[in-house]
Design a protein around this motif. Structure first.
Motif, PDB file in Angstrom:
ATOM      1  N   UNK A  15       1.068  -1.116   0.493  1.00 18.60           N
ATOM      2  CA  UNK A  15      -0.324   0.065   0.456  1.00 18.60           C
ATOM      3  C   UNK A  15       0.626   1.371   0.118  1.00 18.60           C
ATOM      4  N   UNK A  16       2.043   1.495  -0.593  1.00 19.88           N
ATOM      5  CA  UNK A  16       3.441   2.289  -0.648  1.00 19.88           C
ATOM      6  C   UNK A  16       2.504   3.125  -1.390  1.00 19.88           C
ATOM      7  N   UNK A  17       1.903   3.067  -1.759  1.00 19.10           N
ATOM      8  CA  UNK A  17       1.446   3.991  -3.206  1.00 19.10           C
ATOM      9  C   UNK A  17       0.123   4.877  -2.540  1.00 19.10           C
ATOM     10  N   UNK A  18      -0.281   3.857  -1.950  1.00 19.77           N
ATOM     11  CA  UNK A  18      -1.631   4.848  -1.477  1.00 19.77           C
ATOM     12  C   UNK A  18      -1.399   5.868  -0.262  1.00 19.77           C
ATOM     13  N   UNK A  19      -0.052   5.227   0.454  1.00 18.40           N
ATOM     14  CA  UNK A  19      -0.023   5.727   1.348  1.00 18.40           C
ATOM     15  C   UNK A  19       0.467   7.564   0.952  1.00 18.40           C
ATOM     16  N   UNK A  20       1.507   7.159  -0.920  1.00 20.74           N
ATOM     17  CA  UNK A  20       2.100   8.467  -0.396  1.00 20.74           C
ATOM     18  C   UNK A  20       1.267   9.600  -1.380  1.00 20.74           C
ATOM     19  N   UNK A  21       0.487   8.819  -1.898  1.00 15.68           N
ATOM     20  CA  UNK A  21      -0.535   9.600  -2.337  1.00 15.68           C
ATOM     21  C   UNK A  21      -1.531  10.693  -1.431  1.00 15.68           C
ATOM     22  N   UNK A  22      -1.535   9.847  -0.374  1.00 11.30           N
ATOM     23  CA  UNK A  22      -2.372  10.609   0.646  1.00 11.30           C
ATOM     24  C   UNK A  22      -1.662  11.540   2.143  1.00 11.30           C
ATOM     25  N   UNK A  23       0.181  11.604   1.215  1.00 13.23           N
ATOM     26  CA  UNK A  23       0.433  12.068   2.224  1.00 13.23           C
ATOM     27  C   UNK A  23       1.026  10.825   3.840  1.00 13.23           C
ATOM     28  N   UNK A  24       0.740   9.792   3.215  1.00 15.94           N
ATOM     29  CA  UNK A  24       0.709  10.119   5.256  1.00 15.94           C
ATOM     30  C   UNK A  24       1.955   9.343   5.674  1.00 15.94           C
ATOM     31  N   UNK A  25       1.503   9.767   7.124  1.00 12.16           N
ATOM     32  CA  UNK A  25       3.461   8.853   7.391  1.00 12.16           C
ATOM     33  C   UNK A  25       3.401   8.065   8.525  1.00 12.16           C
ATOM     34  N   UNK A  26       4.323   7.010   8.137  1.00 10.76           N
ATOM     35  CA  UNK A  26       4.050   5.822   8.766  1.00 10.76           C
ATOM     36  C   UNK A  26       5.155   5.700  10.107  1.00 10.76           C
ATOM     37  N   UNK A  27       4.925   6.131  11.395  1.00 10.07           N
ATOM     38  CA  UNK A  27       5.558   5.360  12.195  1.00 10.07           C
ATOM     39  C   UNK A  27       6.279   3.627  12.468  1.00 10.07           C
ATOM     40  N   UNK A  28       6.744   3.528  12.850  1.00 10.36           N
ATOM     41  CA  UNK A  28       7.778   2.682  13.106  1.00 10.36           C
ATOM     42  C   UNK A  28       7.274   2.772  14.625  1.00 10.36           C
ATOM     43  N   UNK A  29       6.155   1.753  15.657  1.00  7.08           N
ATOM     44  CA  UNK A  29       6.201   1.662  16.578  1.00  7.08           C
ATOM     45  C   UNK A  29       7.312   1.051  17.180  1.00  7.08           C
ATOM     46  N   UNK A  30       7.274  -0.651  15.927  1.00  7.55           N
ATOM     47  CA  UNK A  30       8.261  -1.827  16.641  1.00  7.55           C
ATOM     48  C   UNK A  30       7.516  -2.630  16.370  1.00  7.55           C
ATOM     49  N   UNK A  31       8.448  -2.994  14.918  1.00  9.86           N
ATOM     50  CA  UNK A  31       7.472  -3.990  14.062  1.00  9.86           C
ATOM     51  C   UNK A  31       9.113  -5.340  14.403  1.00  9.86           C
ATOM     52  N   UNK A  66       4.340  -9.676  23.800  1.00 13.78           N
ATOM     53  CA  UNK A  66       3.752  -9.479  24.638  1.00 13.78           C
ATOM     54  C   UNK A  66       3.583 -10.687  25.999  1.00 13.78           C
ATOM     55  N   UNK A  67       4.277 -10.845  26.809  1.00 13.75           N
ATOM     56  CA  UNK A  67       3.550 -12.206  27.857  1.00 13.75           C
ATOM     57  C   UNK A  67       3.782 -13.346  26.820  1.00 13.75           C
ATOM     58  N   UNK A  68       2.501 -13.974  27.234  1.00 11.19           N
ATOM     59  CA  UNK A  68       2.135 -14.817  26.367  1.00 11.19           C
ATOM     60  C   UNK A  68       1.272 -14.854  24.767  1.00 11.19           C
ATOM     61  N   UNK A  69       1.034 -13.707  24.167  1.00 11.36           N
ATOM     62  CA  UNK A  69       0.317 -12.629  23.000  1.00 11.36           C
ATOM     63  C   UNK A  69       1.568 -12.015  22.207  1.00 11.36           C
ATOM     64  N   UNK A  70       1.179 -12.538  20.839  1.00  8.58           N
ATOM     65  CA  UNK A  70       1.623 -11.962  19.683  1.00  8.58           C
ATOM     66  C   UNK A  70       0.871 -10.897  19.587  1.00  8.58           C
ATOM     67  N   UNK A  71       1.053  -9.770  19.434  1.00 11.03           N
ATOM     68  CA  UNK A  71       0.188  -8.054  19.461  1.00 11.03           C
ATOM     69  C   UNK A  71       0.597  -7.375  17.774  1.00 11.03           C
ATOM     70  N   UNK A  72      -0.560  -6.924  18.176  1.00 11.08           N
ATOM     71  CA  UNK A  72      -0.762  -5.636  16.494  1.00 11.08           C
ATOM     72  C   UNK A  72      -1.506  -4.659  16.723  1.00 11.08           C
ATOM     73  N   UNK A  73      -0.421  -3.615  16.999  1.00 11.50           N
ATOM     74  CA  UNK A  73      -1.506  -2.538  17.036  1.00 11.50           C
ATOM     75  C   UNK A  73      -0.534  -1.265  16.411  1.00 11.50           C
ATOM     76  N   UNK A  74      -1.792  -0.551  15.828  1.00 19.09           N
ATOM     77  CA  UNK A  74      -2.186   0.188  14.590  1.00 19.09           C
ATOM     78  C   UNK A  74      -3.639   1.327  14.888  1.00 19.09           C
TER      79      UNK A  74
END
Length: 391
Positions: free
Chosen positions: A248-264, A305-313
């Motif tokens: 989705x890089x093209x859509x992100x660029x088209x809308x001038x969105x900034x993606x912050x890496x919170x820790x992938x 985290x603990x016994x879970x795989x977390x995805x936070x957006x």
């Protein structure tokens, strides 16, 4: 801890134990009371004395007084021993009655525990199993047979719904494909086509694509809710998130969105359906891109985290109502056009995310940020990465 202890003290077995113990105790106490009354009644009966001569009257009276004193002392001793023995017997009987009550309660409730354990073991994926409780025809067996009948009806219902989903997947796509093919044939004729007709054809193609996406979303939601989990594998949430952002890089660029890496991180591994989890990640990233302001931002975190795989957006924006946000996990729920200025979306994206997470034993938390915007937290059971797995 106190709540757990309170729940433990309210079990049916404990109530049966108390009931049987009290009944045994009352029966023993009644038996001891009757025995004491009969014994004491008999001890107060004075024996008949033989007639005596006049000249020995004084000596006889003195002897009678001594005998009466001795008898009175013996009666008091006998009564005291009898009371002590009764108290000891009652205490022993109380302990024995509680033990017997617990044993009897356990035997009475054993079939119910078997039924409870078997019912907990049966889920949507093994509805073919039955309790099949053996034994004579009584209330417990009637209950087990009733549950077996309910499971049979549930199995038939789930099977019918799965057949409906499978048939609908084919039957509903066929007319859409036919309409799209006829539209392509109509605009491919050699004679000149009016501009209005071409514009109408483009609009129809857009609407057909939207219907196709809506249909695909609806069928995915239906399959997930009915426990269909294909191609299970050990997958990495971090790698899936990176792939979804790249796509989705093209859509992100088209809308001038900034993606912050919170820790992938590559530590968030889970055992799940590759197809469904990929759709889940795509949906939550699409939601962050589509329902955002031009020039806005997105923060993505994938970690363990603990016994879970977390995805936070997380996304920015205006302050949202938490009650309305909580309803986004239900099908066809939207916050409205004024959230992002866009009315696009079927209202199925986050409901599909929630259904997929729940089907894998996870959860989804939708939280309106106090600073404005939305935070979506997906939790899945954590597993250990396997060698050679690249998902």
């Amino acid at each position: 801890m106190l709540r757990r202890l309170a729940l433990t003290t309210r079990t049916v077995r404990l109530r049966f134990t108390a009931l049987y113990g009290v009944l045994f105790l009352l029966s023993g106490a009644g038996l001891l009371v009757i025995t004491n009354l009969v014994t004491l009644g008999q001890s107060h009966v004075a024996p008949a004395l033989p007639p005596v001569e006049q000249h020995t009257l004084a000596a006889t009276q003195e002897r009678i007084s001594r005998l009466q004193a001795q008898l009175l002392e013996m009666e008091e001793t006998q009564t005291r021993q009898l009371l002590i023995g009764s108290v000891v017997a009652l205490a022993v009987m109380a302990m024995v009655s509680l033990v017997l009550g617990r044993i009897v309660a356990g035997r009475v409730l054993r079939p119910l525990r078997t039924i409870t354990a078997a019912t907990r073991r049966i889920s949507a994926e093994n509805l073919h199993e039955r309790l099949a409780v053996p034994g004579p025809t009584d209330e417990v067996k009637d209950l087990a047979d009733t549950i077996d009948g309910l499971l049979e009806r549930l199995e038939d219902s789930f099977a019918a719904q799965r057949r409906f989903v499978a048939n609908a997947s084919h039957e509903l796509r066929t007319p859409l494909a036919t309409m799209r093919a006829r539209l392509d044939v109509a605009v491919a004729k050699p004679e000149p086509i009016p501009a209005q007709t071409m514009a109408l054809a483009d609009r129809l193609r857009t609407e057909l694509d939207q219907i196709d996406r809506l249909l695909e979303s609806f069928l995915t939601l239906a399959r997930t809710q009915h426990g269909a989990l294909p191609d299970r594998a050990t997958i990495s949430l971090g790698r899936m998130v990176s792939a979804a952002l790249d796509a989705r890089a093209a859509d992100i660029t088209a809308r001038s969105l900034t993606v912050h890496d919170g820790g992938i991180h590559d530590s968030a591994w889970t055992q799940a359906s590759h197809t469904l989890v990929s759709r889940m990640v795509d949906n939550v990233i699409d939601n962050a891109v589509t329902h955002n302001h031009d020039g806005g931002w997105i923060r993505v975190t994938a970690t363990a985290a603990d016994a879970s795989a977390l995805l936070i957006v997380e996304t920015g924006g205006r302050v949202l109502d938490q009650e309305q946000v909580a309803r986004l996990a239900q099908p066809f729920q939207r916050l409205g056009v004024d959230r992002t200025g866009s009315g696009n979306g079927s209202g199925l994206g986050l409901s599909i995310v929630a259904a997929i997470a729940t089907a894998h034993g996870g959860s989804v938390d939708l939280h309106a940020r106090a600073e404005g915007g939305l935070r979506v937290t997906i939790s899945l059971p954590l597993t250990t990465a396997q060698t050679g797995v690249t998902a």
